[in-house]
Design a protein around this motif. Sequence first.
Motif, PDB file in Angstrom:
ATOM      1  N   GLU A 148      47.203  32.337  45.326  1.00  0.00           N
ATOM      2  CA  GLU A 148      46.538  32.935  44.049  1.00  0.00           C
ATOM      3  C   GLU A 148      44.895  32.417  43.900  1.00  0.00           C
ATOM      4  OE1 GLU A 148      48.149  30.839  40.578  1.00  0.00           O
ATOM      5  OE2 GLU A 148      48.042  28.948  41.393  1.00  0.00           O
ATOM      6  N   SER A 200      47.729  40.254  38.952  1.00  0.00           N
ATOM      7  CA  SER A 200      47.711  39.002  39.389  1.00  0.00           C
ATOM      8  C   SER A 200      46.399  38.541  40.473  1.00  0.00           C
ATOM      9  CB  SER A 200      49.029  38.702  39.879  1.00  0.00           C
ATOM     10  OG  SER A 200      49.914  38.670  39.097  1.00  0.00           O
ATOM     11  N   LYS A 201      46.211  39.121  41.303  1.00  0.00           N
ATOM     12  CA  LYS A 201      45.381  38.823  42.381  1.00  0.00           C
ATOM     13  C   LYS A 201      43.884  39.350  42.052  1.00  0.00           C
ATOM     14  CE  LYS A 201      49.137  37.800  44.418  1.00  0.00           C
ATOM     15  NZ  LYS A 201      49.356  36.280  44.813  1.00  0.00           N
ATOM     16  N   SER A 230      42.591  37.521  38.610  1.00  0.00           N
ATOM     17  CA  SER A 230      43.161  36.282  38.610  1.00  0.00           C
ATOM     18  C   SER A 230      43.850  35.851  37.487  1.00  0.00           C
ATOM     19  CB  SER A 230      41.779  35.132  38.534  1.00  0.00           C
ATOM     20  OG  SER A 230      42.220  34.081  38.847  1.00  0.00           O
ATOM     21  N   THR A 257      47.721  35.340  37.665  1.00  0.00           N
ATOM     22  CA  THR A 257      48.900  34.997  38.263  1.00  0.00           C
ATOM     23  C   THR A 257      49.932  34.538  37.334  1.00  0.00           C
ATOM     24  OG1 THR A 257      47.833  32.892  39.146  1.00  0.00           O
ATOM     25  CG2 THR A 257      48.096  34.611  40.577  1.00  0.00           C
TER      26      THR A 257
END
Length: 393
Positions: A39, A236-237, A240, A242
């Motif tokens: 992450e 999520s990636k 940022s 997650t």
Amino acid sequence: MDLATRVQSLTPSSTLAITSKAKALKAEGHDVIGLGAGEPDFNTPKYILDAAKKAMDDGKTKYTPAGGMVELKDAIIDKFKRDQQLAYNRDEIIVTTGAKHALYTLFQVLLNKGDEVIVPIPYWVSYPEQIKLAEGQPIYVKAKEENQFKLTPEQLEAAITDQTKAVIINSPSNPTGVLYSQEELKALGDMALKHNLWIVSDEIYEKLIYGEKEHYSMAGGSPELKESTIIVNGVSKSHSMTGWRIGYAAGQKRIIKAMSNLASHATSNPTSISQHAAIAAYTNSEEEIINMKKAFEERLNKLYNWLVEIPQVTCVKPDGAFYLFPNVKQVVEASPFETTDEWVAQLLEEEKVAIVPGSGFGSEDNVRLSYATSLDQLEEAAKRIKRFVEKYS
């Protein structure tokens, strides 16, 4: 009484296991450098946090449709048009509790007992387990390191049987970070069409691509490929996020409907606040995301150079994500340790550097390092790894 058979054969996530061990050592006061987490180390951008706070203040805290809010689906549809020139309708989009949940739900609705799914090695750790939980059979095909860990059409065709239902393509890849070109995707896609396979296109790292390379989606290769491809993605990636747990899938409406029906009995709906946050992610400037990507690219270039300076360590330089997947076969063979797993465990014990053994990704000669941490930490980690290698060479 015994537990269900379906869970007794599950392999625990190697990435979560190494992260847990590193955290435990840190809690004991050790100076641990953790390079295992998958992450970003940046906080979620403020405009996304503000959107979530506003949603809470406005009382947006209730159930939403099982397959996601219309407003978020529309934001995702606009994103597909903007980034990949792909056109989807609302009934071809499902919002899920993270991209992992999208994949899990997809395999549950696609696979019958004994159906085969071709999984290129190295693979993300959860693919095989999710396939097995759907009573399917993962069929592993080792993508060669000299071909940058990319599956070829010839390898794909050789693995196809009468039971093959689907193939997974992850570009950019976890754990290797390698990126398929438009031509490579088209060739694989045409082979899948020839044999009437579904294509599961995991594109969760699409925003994290470096240099002059560009991301292409399997679904963009042709109208026929779009019909046979289910894209899995999320925030999520890229943003940022997650912990917010928002992913989605795009594909044929009959598949999306089945996934939505299943999700309604599994999770009711993705978190309402997180959905409002994801809307903000896709409807605002990407300046902060671009800055995060620049930081990752700088880290990649420096860490790659530090690693390949270590004797007997080789590494394919990735195009995306935030991982390096060096080959340490010669290093391990020259050491007193019998396996890469033992070597990694001792590295953590002695030098307090946490990396993930490649066995969890189907590739025992490699290890995965995440560069989602500061340059200072990466430089120190590289020094410790070099010292460890030299000690046991």
